[in-house]
Design a protein around this motif. Structure first.
Motif, mmCIF file in Angstrom:
data_model
loop_
_atom_site.group_PDB
_atom_site.id
_atom_site.type_symbol
_atom_site.label_atom_id
_atom_site.label_comp_id
_atom_site.label_asym_id
_atom_site.label_seq_id
_atom_site.Cartn_x
_atom_site.Cartn_y
_atom_site.Cartn_z
ATOM 1 N N ASN A 30 0.777 -1.194 -0.073
ATOM 2 C CA ASN A 30 0.479 -0.322 0.365
ATOM 3 C C ASN A 30 1.269 1.106 0.071
ATOM 4 O OD1 ASN A 30 0.622 0.940 2.811
ATOM 5 N ND2 ASN A 30 -0.099 -0.796 3.426
ATOM 6 N N PRO A 31 0.092 2.337 -0.665
ATOM 7 C CA PRO A 31 1.428 3.923 -0.761
ATOM 8 C C PRO A 31 2.136 3.853 0.992
ATOM 9 C CG PRO A 31 -1.452 3.901 -1.343
ATOM 10 C CD PRO A 31 -0.797 2.706 -0.975
ATOM 11 N N LEU A 32 1.567 3.410 2.130
ATOM 12 C CA LEU A 32 2.043 4.749 3.119
ATOM 13 C C LEU A 32 2.870 3.211 3.334
ATOM 14 C CD1 LEU A 32 2.099 4.839 6.065
ATOM 15 C CD2 LEU A 32 0.760 3.635 7.155
ATOM 16 N N THR A 33 3.047 2.039 2.970
ATOM 17 C CA THR A 33 4.385 0.783 3.380
ATOM 18 C C THR A 33 5.595 1.401 2.341
ATOM 19 O OG1 THR A 33 3.225 -0.901 3.823
ATOM 20 C CG2 THR A 33 5.040 -1.225 2.837
ATOM 21 N N LYS A 34 4.819 1.995 0.495
ATOM 22 C CA LYS A 34 6.112 2.050 0.355
ATOM 23 C C LYS A 34 6.785 3.543 0.729
ATOM 24 C CE LYS A 34 3.852 0.129 -3.833
ATOM 25 N NZ LYS A 34 4.810 -0.904 -4.899
ATOM 26 N N PHE A 35 5.436 4.371 1.203
ATOM 27 C CA PHE A 35 6.554 5.520 1.751
ATOM 28 C C PHE A 35 7.462 5.451 2.691
ATOM 29 C CE2 PHE A 35 6.653 9.626 4.920
ATOM 30 C CZ PHE A 35 7.182 10.167 4.558
ATOM 31 N N ILE A 36 7.241 4.530 4.297
ATOM 32 C CA ILE A 36 8.341 3.959 4.819
ATOM 33 C C ILE A 36 9.257 3.091 4.644
ATOM 34 C CG2 ILE A 36 8.582 2.589 7.189
ATOM 35 C CD1 ILE A 36 5.656 2.870 7.567
ATOM 36 N N GLY A 37 9.069 2.983 3.590
ATOM 37 C CA GLY A 37 10.459 1.756 2.787
ATOM 38 C C GLY A 37 10.436 3.186 2.074
ATOM 39 N N PHE A 38 10.738 4.397 0.993
ATOM 40 C CA PHE A 38 11.351 5.026 0.459
ATOM 41 C C PHE A 38 12.198 5.837 1.431
ATOM 42 C CE2 PHE A 38 11.864 9.392 -1.078
ATOM 43 C CZ PHE A 38 12.578 9.227 -2.157
ATOM 44 N N THR A 39 11.435 6.316 2.853
ATOM 45 C CA THR A 39 12.044 6.668 3.634
ATOM 46 C C THR A 39 13.413 6.369 4.220
ATOM 47 O OG1 THR A 39 10.339 8.007 4.162
ATOM 48 C CG2 THR A 39 11.697 8.806 5.661
ATOM 49 N N TRP A 200 17.795 4.132 -6.611
ATOM 50 C CA TRP A 200 17.448 2.572 -5.900
ATOM 51 C C TRP A 200 16.074 2.645 -4.800
ATOM 52 C CZ3 TRP A 200 18.685 2.094 -0.045
ATOM 53 C CH2 TRP A 200 18.312 0.816 0.334
ATOM 54 N N SER A 201 16.557 3.616 -4.307
ATOM 55 C CA SER A 201 15.192 4.166 -3.486
ATOM 56 C C SER A 201 13.593 3.878 -4.039
ATOM 57 C CB SER A 201 15.308 5.197 -2.044
ATOM 58 O OG SER A 201 16.719 5.461 -2.107
ATOM 59 N N ILE A 202 13.951 4.875 -4.907
ATOM 60 C CA ILE A 202 12.565 4.284 -5.843
ATOM 61 C C ILE A 202 12.005 3.615 -6.082
ATOM 62 C CG2 ILE A 202 11.849 5.834 -7.830
ATOM 63 C CD1 ILE A 202 13.415 8.121 -7.334
ATOM 64 N N ALA A 203 13.403 3.104 -6.941
ATOM 65 C CA ALA A 203 12.723 1.822 -7.184
ATOM 66 C C ALA A 203 12.616 1.224 -6.366
ATOM 67 C CB ALA A 203 13.997 1.071 -8.178
ATOM 68 N N LEU A 204 12.577 1.431 -5.216
ATOM 69 C CA LEU A 204 12.471 0.407 -3.779
ATOM 70 C C LEU A 204 11.381 0.479 -3.762
ATOM 71 C CD1 LEU A 204 12.668 -2.024 -1.997
ATOM 72 C CD2 LEU A 204 14.295 -0.898 -0.331
ATOM 73 N N ALA A 205 10.656 1.436 -3.762
ATOM 74 C CA ALA A 205 9.621 2.087 -3.540
ATOM 75 C C ALA A 205 8.483 1.775 -4.674
ATOM 76 C CB ALA A 205 9.415 3.439 -2.587
ATOM 77 N N TYR A 206 8.436 1.892 -4.957
ATOM 78 C CA TYR A 206 7.398 1.214 -6.528
ATOM 79 C C TYR A 206 7.408 -0.016 -6.664
ATOM 80 C CZ TYR A 206 6.290 0.245 -11.087
ATOM 81 O OH TYR A 206 5.183 0.099 -12.539
ATOM 82 N N CYS A 207 8.466 -1.062 -6.428
ATOM 83 C CA CYS A 207 8.715 -2.636 -6.452
ATOM 84 C C CYS A 207 7.933 -3.621 -5.119
ATOM 85 C CB CYS A 207 9.854 -2.962 -7.310
ATOM 86 S SG CYS A 207 10.186 -2.031 -8.223
ATOM 87 N N MET A 208 7.950 -2.564 -3.820
ATOM 88 C CA MET A 208 7.307 -3.307 -2.944
ATOM 89 C C MET A 208 5.647 -3.681 -2.893
ATOM 90 S SD MET A 208 8.996 -0.467 -0.027
ATOM 91 C CE MET A 208 8.365 -1.376 1.701
#
Length: 208
Positions: A30-39, A200-208
């Motif tokens: 979900n978007p919140l998980t992606k945001f936390i992962g990116f941070t 890397w951070s953007i790619a990880l947030a997208y792929c989560m």
């Protein structure tokens, strides 16, 4: 030896054994998980940059100016090369491990993401936790030897710019070239780390 194993063997073992059942880019969180992962990933990138500005800069200085002089470093000069290599391997392997861990556990509890991020941060900094005070003391002693060595050398050399002030160090052309090389290499490496880290951070947030 303990810190070298943690920095190299542990993340490489995770990279080689950890599987991702849903693939490397499931894009299911979900978007919140992606945001936390990116941070958390951006914090990892900032931590990596701070290590480059601190620990690797010191090791690079010793490598560039002192490693060829046996009197200054002794047999410890080989650990300078080993320290630089292990930290470079650790940065790459820990980054890959964090990517795989986040992808694998994107649908789990947020606390798990935080713990995984903290674990990879520990991999990067474990040598500092074990050897920080000893390393600082050893480095200061070797730098004092370097300063003394340059002062003694300035008396015998005719070339270079010699200051009349007591305690100043000769800054000849070879030293200036080494300093320029060190800063150019450091700037290039930091630009590369920053660019790769952001992608890397953007790619990880997208792929989560």
């Amino acid at each position: 030896i303990i810190s070298l194993i943690i920095q190299t063997v542990v993340p490489i073992a995770i990279d080689s054994t950890l599987s991702t059942p849903d693939g490397l880019c499931p894009n299911q969180a979900n978007p919140l998980t992606k945001f936390i992962g990116f941070t958390l990933c951006m914090f990892f990138v900032v931590l990596t940059i701070s290590l480059c500005l601190g620990k690797l800069r010191g090791l690079g200085f010793l490598k560039l100016f002192c490693s060829n002089d046996v009197k200054l470093l002794g047999w410890n000069r080989f650990f300078v090369d080993l320290g630089i290599l292990s930290n470079m391997i650790s940065m790459g392997a820990a980054g890959i491990a964090q990517y795989l861990l986040f992808i694998r556990n994107a649908d789990k509890d947020y606390v798990l993401l935080l713990l995984q991020s903290l674990a990879m941060q520990f991999v990067l900094t474990c040598d500092e936790k074990l050897m920080m005070s000893a390393w600082k003391s050893w480095t200061k002693k070797r730098l004092a030897n370097l300063m003394r060595h340059d002062r003694d050398k300035s008396v015998k050399e005719e070339e270079g710019i010699v200051s009349e002030k007591d305690g100043d160090v000769v800054m000849d052309e070879s030293v200036l070239m080494k300093v320029k090389l060190m800063y150019l290499a450091e700037a290039s490496f930091l630009v590369m780390v920053s660019t790769v880290g952001i992608v890397w951070s953007i790619a990880l947030a997208y792929c989560m």
